[in-house]
Design an enzyme around this catalytic site. Structure first.
Site, PDB file in Angstrom:
ATOM      1  N   GLY A   1      12.424  34.913  70.184  1.00 40.67           N
ATOM      2  CA  GLY A   1      11.273  35.642  69.648  1.00 40.67           C
ATOM      3  C   GLY A   1      10.089  34.733  69.400  1.00 40.67           C
ATOM      4  O   GLY A   1      10.011  33.640  69.958  1.00 40.67           O
TER       5      GLY A   1
ATOM      6  N   HIS B   1       6.642  32.704  77.232  1.00 45.64           N
ATOM      7  CA  HIS B   1       7.662  33.749  77.417  1.00 45.64           C
ATOM      8  C   HIS B   1       7.149  34.818  78.383  1.00 45.64           C
ATOM      9  O   HIS B   1       7.912  35.329  79.214  1.00 45.64           O
ATOM     10  CB  HIS B   1       8.026  34.404  76.078  1.00 45.64           C
ATOM     11  CG  HIS B   1       8.622  33.463  75.076  1.00 45.64           C
ATOM     12  ND1 HIS B   1       7.944  33.010  73.981  1.00 45.64           N
ATOM     13  CD2 HIS B   1       9.855  32.891  75.028  1.00 45.64           C
ATOM     14  CE1 HIS B   1       8.725  32.197  73.273  1.00 45.64           C
ATOM     15  NE2 HIS B   1       9.887  32.109  73.894  1.00 45.64           N
TER      16      HIS B   1
ATOM     17  N   VAL C   1       4.432  26.401  80.625  1.00 41.64           N
ATOM     18  CA  VAL C   1       3.043  26.865  80.468  1.00 41.64           C
ATOM     19  C   VAL C   1       2.394  25.993  79.398  1.00 41.64           C
ATOM     20  O   VAL C   1       3.004  25.720  78.362  1.00 41.64           O
ATOM     21  CB  VAL C   1       3.005  28.350  80.049  1.00 41.64           C
ATOM     22  CG1 VAL C   1       1.565  28.823  79.857  1.00 41.64           C
ATOM     23  CG2 VAL C   1       3.718  29.210  81.092  1.00 41.64           C
TER      24      VAL C   1
ATOM     25  N   SER D   1       7.071  28.070  70.333  1.00 43.91           N
ATOM     26  CA  SER D   1       6.961  28.852  69.093  1.00 43.91           C
ATOM     27  C   SER D   1       6.752  27.918  67.901  1.00 43.91           C
ATOM     28  O   SER D   1       6.130  28.293  66.908  1.00 43.91           O
ATOM     29  CB  SER D   1       8.226  29.688  68.887  1.00 43.91           C
ATOM     30  OG  SER D   1       8.451  30.469  70.043  1.00 43.91           O
TER      31      SER D   1
END
Ligand code: PAF
Length: 284
Positions: free
Chosen positions: A33, A39, A178, A188
């Site tokens: 998440g 992502h 990326v 994250s």
């Protein structure tokens, strides 16, 4: 097609059954998440080669040591679902801890060799946690292909080995890292950086590029490492956990480039945040 959100393996099986019957190719992107453009790139890559894409969001307790950031790891399900809807994923699988680790659960998956160095040496619990959760997620989703970012390069190799050894019969597809325009790899955990740390963080990637240029000119790691470490320290990083040149397949340590593909990998703390990065290096 609207994004479906499912929370149990049974609901997931039911959602995927019609597509399996139609012979659709199912791609899978496992995540914890706090989704970002990195992502999104994994999902886009999956959509390019699969008919349906499942994304899991599960902050996996077994890959965190007690002193690590499990409790404060960002949990942003509504924003994650919005991003997945926008990118065009089909299913968000967000299981509870009990769904993945049923009460009384006693099975762990350990990959020898590849896990005994770098991240595995610094975080001994980490790869067993990753391999175990990936094995469980793979058996819940049963995808034809799973997509992993090269940002976690050692993890990619470990999962690939586990898939081969356990005969999961799925393809593990690597997706390039990326980066922000200043070179910082998306993660994250970048959300933990203060403004000053965020300004210093791209030094990690710049150091990799400088060392790679030296290696291509024929220099050895032993000669290049001291300057690289000094540059990191001057930018506010702690002594790196590792700054290594490794064989890109076996992770065997290298001192110089030879004909085989190699990877340059680094991990270092900036304040309270541990950052990792890596790049491919090839002889010019
Ligand atoms: O890379 C990650 O986000 C995690 O390690 C993974 C692969 C989702 C397993 O929890």
């Amino acid at each position: 097609m609207a994004l479906s959100i499912v929370r149990t393996a049974a609901a997931l099986r039911a959602a995927l059954a019609p597509w399996r019957r139609e012979g659709r190719r199912i791609g899978f992107v496992p995540t914890m998440g706090a989704l970002h453009r990195g992502h999104a790139a994994l999902v886009e890559r999956a959509l390019a080669s699969c008919d349906r894409v499942v994304v899991s969001v599960f902050v996996n307790p077994t890959q965190f040591a007690p002193n690590e950031d499990f409790a404060r790891y960002p949990r942003t399900e509504a924003a994650d679902a919005a991003l997945l809807e926008r990118v065009g994923a089909h299913v968000l699988y967000a299981p509870s801890v009990e769904e993945i680790y049923p009460p009384g659960d006693a099975t762990r998956v350990t990959v020898a060799g590849l896990t005994e160095t770098m991240e595995g040496a610094i975080r001994p619990h980490f790869f067993t946690g990753v391999a175990t959760v990936c094995a469980r997620l793979f058996s819940h989703v049963q995808p034809e292909a799973a997509f992993f970012g090269e940002k976690d390069y050692q993890q990619l190799l470990v999962v690939r080995r586990m898939v081969r050894d356990l005969g999961f019969g799925l393809e593990v597809i690597a997706v390039p890292t990326v980066r922000e325009p200043d070179g910082l790899a998306l993660s994250s955990r970048n959300a933990y950086l203060s403004a000053a740390e965020r300004r210093a963080a791209p030094t990690l990637h710049r150091v990799l590029q400088t060392v790679a240029a030296g290696l291509r000119d024929g220099a050895a790691m032993a000669g290049l490492r001291p300057d690289a470490v000094r540059t990191l320290r001057d930018a506010g990083f702690a002594e790196p956990d590792y700054l290594d040149l490794r064989d890109a397949e076996t992770l065997a340590p290298l001192d110089r480039l030879d004909a085989a593909p190699a990877r340059l990998l680094v991990a270092a703390r900036l304040g309270a945040t541990r950052l990792i990065d890596n790049i491919a290096v090839q002889r010019a």
